[in-house]
Design an enzyme around this catalytic site. Sequence first.
Site, PDB file in Angstrom:
ATOM      1  N   ASN A   1       0.713  -1.209  -0.015  1.00 19.26           N
ATOM      2  CA  ASN A   1       0.106  -0.021  -0.112  1.00 19.26           C
ATOM      3  C   ASN A   1       0.906   1.142   0.122  1.00 19.26           C
ATOM      4  OD1 ASN A   1      -2.398  -1.531   0.321  1.00 19.26           O
ATOM      5  ND2 ASN A   1      -2.139  -1.715   2.534  1.00 19.26           N
TER       6      ASN A   1
ATOM      7  N   HIS B   1       6.531  -1.771   3.515  1.00 20.72           N
ATOM      8  CA  HIS B   1       6.181  -3.238   3.988  1.00 20.72           C
ATOM      9  C   HIS B   1       5.517  -3.837   2.754  1.00 20.72           C
ATOM     10  CE1 HIS B   1       3.318  -0.149   5.852  1.00 20.72           C
ATOM     11  NE2 HIS B   1       2.221  -1.280   5.469  1.00 20.72           N
TER      12      HIS B   1
ATOM     13  N   HIS C   1       2.619  -6.850   2.401  1.00 25.20           N
ATOM     14  CA  HIS C   1       1.726  -7.776   3.220  1.00 25.20           C
ATOM     15  C   HIS C   1       1.672  -8.706   2.396  1.00 25.20           C
ATOM     16  CE1 HIS C   1      -0.684  -4.482   5.260  1.00 25.20           C
ATOM     17  NE2 HIS C   1      -0.120  -3.685   4.317  1.00 25.20           N
TER      18      HIS C   1
HETATM   19  P1  DGP Z   1      -0.575  -0.192   5.861  1.00 19.37           P
HETATM   20  O1  DGP Z   1      -2.173   0.005   6.116  1.00 19.37           O
HETATM   21  O2  DGP Z   1      -0.378  -0.784   4.422  1.00 19.37           O
HETATM   22  O3  DGP Z   1       0.351   0.924   6.110  1.00 19.37           O
HETATM   23  O4  DGP Z   1      -0.331  -1.289   6.817  1.00 19.37           O
HETATM   24  C1  DGP Z   1      -0.015  -1.289   8.183  1.00 19.37           C
HETATM   25  C2  DGP Z   1      -0.362  -2.563   8.876  1.00 19.37           C
HETATM   26  O5  DGP Z   1       0.596  -2.594   9.975  1.00 19.37           O
HETATM   27  C3  DGP Z   1      -1.819  -2.683   9.297  1.00 19.37           C
HETATM   28  O6  DGP Z   1      -2.407  -3.719   8.641  1.00 19.37           O
HETATM   29  C4  DGP Z   1      -1.809  -2.837  10.637  1.00 19.37           C
HETATM   30  C5  DGP Z   1      -0.304  -3.095  10.925  1.00 19.37           C
HETATM   31  N1  DGP Z   1       0.128  -2.627  12.367  1.00 19.37           N
HETATM   32  C6  DGP Z   1      -0.166  -1.467  12.744  1.00 19.37           C
HETATM   33  N2  DGP Z   1       0.732  -1.226  14.083  1.00 19.37           N
HETATM   34  C7  DGP Z   1       1.061  -2.307  14.492  1.00 19.37           C
HETATM   35  C8  DGP Z   1       2.051  -2.904  15.311  1.00 19.37           C
HETATM   36  O7  DGP Z   1       2.223  -2.105  16.361  1.00 19.37           O
HETATM   37  N3  DGP Z   1       2.418  -4.076  15.293  1.00 19.37           N
HETATM   38  C9  DGP Z   1       1.893  -5.004  14.383  1.00 19.37           C
HETATM   39  N4  DGP Z   1       2.433  -6.373  14.327  1.00 19.37           N
HETATM   40  N5  DGP Z   1       1.162  -4.465  13.224  1.00 19.37           N
HETATM   41  C10 DGP Z   1       0.819  -3.196  13.110  1.00 19.37           C
END
Ligand code: DGP
Length: 114
Positions: A87, A100, A102
């Site tokens: 994204n 990142h 997914h």
């Molecule tokens: P995006 O929307 O593509 O930027 O994805 C960010 C993702 O990161 C979202 O699916 C939730 C995840 N996320 C946010 N904060 C944390 C965290 O503190 N730990 C983990 N494991 N995931 C997180």
Amino acid sequence: MTDTIFAKIVRREIPADIVYEDDDVLAFRDLNPQAPVHVLFIPKRAIASLGDATTADAELLGKLLLAAASYAREQGFEKKGYRTVLNTNEDGGQTVYHLHVHLLAGRRMTWPPG
Ligand code: DGP
């Protein structure tokens, strides 16, 4: 770029369920999973968004995708398939500005995405 929650995970300042690590890449389970398997593959050296990547990052971007493919294969999703998503910025749905990938697996994905 500003510090993010993912940089804190790389530095082990906050916990995460880490499933893979090498010199360049860290992978951990998404806090808000959208599929039975939802893992985020991040570069340890932060890049904010795909749009900020340069040719100097080409190998690192390749490593992220190959790490995701390798994990999917190890977990038995090679034949049934899976989805990898990047994204980018607001309209792309990016919320954490540390690039990142997914990896989503374990259910049938739909298209077009929401
Ligand atoms: P995006 O929307 O593509 O930027 O994805 C960010 C993702 O990161 C979202 O699916 C939730 C995840 N996320 C946010 N904060 C944390 C965290 O503190 N730990 C983990 N494991 N995931 C997180």
